[in-house]
Motif scaffolding. Structure first.
Motif, PDB file in Angstrom:
ATOM      1  N   LYS A 171       1.339  -1.056  -0.137  1.00  6.33           N
ATOM      2  CA  LYS A 171      -0.467  -0.125  -0.200  1.00  6.33           C
ATOM      3  C   LYS A 171       0.955   1.406   0.158  1.00  6.33           C
ATOM      4  CE  LYS A 171      -3.850   2.701   2.540  1.00  6.33           C
ATOM      5  NZ  LYS A 171      -4.526   2.041   3.717  1.00  6.33           N
ATOM      6  N   GLU A 172       1.929   1.092   0.593  1.00  2.00           N
ATOM      7  CA  GLU A 172       3.354   2.565   0.436  1.00  2.00           C
ATOM      8  C   GLU A 172       3.790   2.493  -0.034  1.00  2.00           C
ATOM      9  OE1 GLU A 172       2.894   4.318   3.085  1.00  2.00           O
ATOM     10  OE2 GLU A 172       0.948   4.061   4.318  1.00  2.00           O
ATOM     11  N   GLU A 173       4.312   1.433  -0.494  1.00  2.19           N
ATOM     12  CA  GLU A 173       5.050   1.278  -1.505  1.00  2.19           C
ATOM     13  C   GLU A 173       4.800   1.623  -2.997  1.00  2.19           C
ATOM     14  OE1 GLU A 173       7.614  -2.204  -2.057  1.00  2.19           O
ATOM     15  OE2 GLU A 173       5.886  -3.815  -3.120  1.00  2.19           O
ATOM     16  N   LYS A 175       3.272   3.646  -4.336  1.00  4.02           N
ATOM     17  CA  LYS A 175       3.265   4.863  -4.186  1.00  4.02           C
ATOM     18  C   LYS A 175       4.774   5.512  -5.425  1.00  4.02           C
ATOM     19  CE  LYS A 175       0.284   6.415  -0.694  1.00  4.02           C
ATOM     20  NZ  LYS A 175       0.603   7.042   0.803  1.00  4.02           N
TER      21      LYS A 175
END
Length: 368
Positions: A171-173, A175
Motif C-alpha cells: 500500500k505504501e510502496e 506510490k
C-alpha cells in the motif's frame, strides 16, 4: 549430494541451512520452502494447476528434489516439485486433495543452462531464472498474470496474494513504482515456508541392531495390551519422542516398524527409494490402483516420500487445526516420459496413522 540418487540404497534427506543464492535454479537444488527453484524456466504450471483441489486457493511450495535419470538423455536434469495448501481445513485424513506434484526434466543441451555446471559462487547467481522469461507472483513465485492497478509493476497469481501484499506493505510502496522489486519480502514471509537446503545421504542400516519381525510384533502386542503408546526406556532421542508424540492416540504394527526404521535417523525429512516400497506409517490406507501416466500410458511407480519430521521445520503448528501428515508418498511415471509440456503433473498420496480405536477393534487383544 551425488549426481544421481541411487535406486539401490535408500537416500535420506536432512534439513540444512544454506544461503539463499545457493538454492537458485542454476545450481539444481534439493530444497524446502521459499520460492520454487524452477527447472525448466518456461511453460511453468498454470495457476489453475497450482491451486488446491478443495478450496481453489493458491498452493504454497513445499519442497523439491533434484533426481536425474542419467540413463535417459532427456532426463539429464530432472526435478520433482511438491506443493500443498496452507489452509488446515483442506488437510483431511488420508486425503491428498490439498497436495499436488509436478515433474520437470531437460537434456544436457537445453535452452536454459550450459552443459557444464555453473561455478558455485554468488555473483550472477540470479540468472538464469524463471523471472527472466515470465512475470512471477511476488508472493509465491508462480506465474503472475495479474498486475497491481496502482503501480502497474507488482505482479500476482491471484487476488488473494495481491490483497496479502497490499496489507503487508505494498500500500505504501505502490506510490513509488520505480523502487518496487519483483519480490515482496514482507508479504511472502506470511505465506511461504522457511527455506532450507535438503542434503541427501545413503541410509546405513545396522543389521546387528535391527529388530526381527517377531520382536516388532511382540512390542506391538505389548502396546495393545497397555492400550496406549508409551516412550521406550532406552536411548531414544528427543526427536524420536517428538515423532511418537505425533501418534500418541494411534498405533499399529506397521507404525512400530516405521518407528524402528527411523530410530537411527530420526531427523530425516525425505526418503528417496525409487521403484520400491515406501516406508508405510500404517497398515491401512495404502494406495491401490495408482493411475498410469496420462502422457504415455505407462505405470507410475513410487519415487520418494516426505516424512513427518519436516512439519517441525515448517512452523505450521497452532492452537487449532494444522497441516499434518503421517507421510506423503510421491508416485511418478516409471519411464519419466517427455511430453509437450515442461511440467507434468504426477500423483501424491497422504497416509496418516491408524487410530488406536480401529487397531484395537481389528485385533484379538481389542476384545479382551
Amino acid at each position: 549430494m551425488s549426481d544421481q540418487l541411487s535406486n539401490v540404497v535408500v537416500e535420506l534427506g536432512f534439513i540444512e541451512k544454506a544461503p539463499a543464492w545457493k538454492l537458485r535454479s542454476k545450481f539444481f537444488p534439493a530444497k524446502v520452502g521459499g520460492y520454487p527453484a524452477w527447472l525448466a524456466l518456461k511453460d511453468l504450471p498454470t495457476n489453475e494447476e497450482l491451486s488446491c483441489r478443495r478450496c481453489s486457493k493458491a498452493l504454497v511450495f513445499l519442497c523439491q528434489l533434484y533426481a536425474p535419470f542419467h540413463d535417459k538423455e532427456n532426463c539429464f536434469h530432472r526435478t520433482v516439485f511438491v506443493f500443498v495448501c496452507r489452509d488446515p481445513d483442506c488437510c483431511q485424513e488420508n486425503d491428498a486433495s490439498n497436495i499436488r506434484v509436478f515433474r520437470s526434466q531437460l537434456p544436457r543441451e537445453n535452452e536454459f543452462y550450459p552443459p557444464e555446471p555453473s561455478k558455485d559462487v554468488e555473483p550472477g547467481s540470479e540468472s538464469p531464472e524463471a523471472g527472466d522469461f515470465n512475470n512471477l507472483c511476488r508472493i509465491c513465485g508462480a506465474l503472475g498474470p495479474k498486475t497491481c492497478g496502482g503501480c502497474k509493476v507488482a505482479r500476482y497469481c491471484s487476488k488473494d496474494h495481491q490483497a496479502l501484499d497490499w496489507k503487508a506493505g505494498h500500500k505504501e510502496e505502490c506510490k513509488n513504482p520505480d523502487t518496487i522489486s519483483k519480490v515482496s519480502c514482507k508479504g511472502n514471509a506470511k505465506f511461504l515456508f522457511p527455506e532450507f537446503e535438503i542434503e541427501l545421504e545413503p541410509e546405513e542400516l545396522d543389521t546387528a541392531k535391527e529388530k526381527t519381525e517377531g520382536e516388532v510384533m511382540k512390542e506391538y502386542e505389548e502396546l495393545l495390551r497397555s492400550g496406549r503408546v508409551t516412550h521406550q526406556n532406552d536411548d531414544d532421542s528427543d526427536t524420536e519422542n517428538d515423532l511418537i508424540d505425533m501418534a500418541t492416540k494411534e498405533t499399529d504394527k506397521q507404525f512400530q516398524k516405521f518407528r524402528m526404521r527411523l530410530k537411527d535417523y530420526p531427523d530425516q525429512v525425505v526418503r528417496y527409494d525409487r521403484g520400491r516400497e515406501p516406508l508405510w506409517v500404517s497398515s491401512s490406507n495404502k494406495p491401490v490402483d495408482v493411475p498410469p501416466c496420462p502422457s504415455c500410458g505407462q505405470p507410475r511407480q513410487f519415487e520418494f516420500q516426505v516424512m513427518p519430521q519436516l512439519l517441525v521445520h515448517l512452523k505450521v503448528d497452532n492452537s487449532g487445526k494444522s497441516i499434518d501428515w503421517g507421510t506423503v508418498l510421491i508416485y511418478s511415471c516409471k519411464e519419466s516420459c517427455q511430453s509437450n509440456r515442461n511440467y507434468i503433473e504426477e500423483v501424491a498420496y497422504k497416509q496418516d496413522y491408524s487410530p488406536i480405536s480401529q487397531v484395537m477393534k481389528n485385533h484379538p487383544y481389542g476384545a479382551s
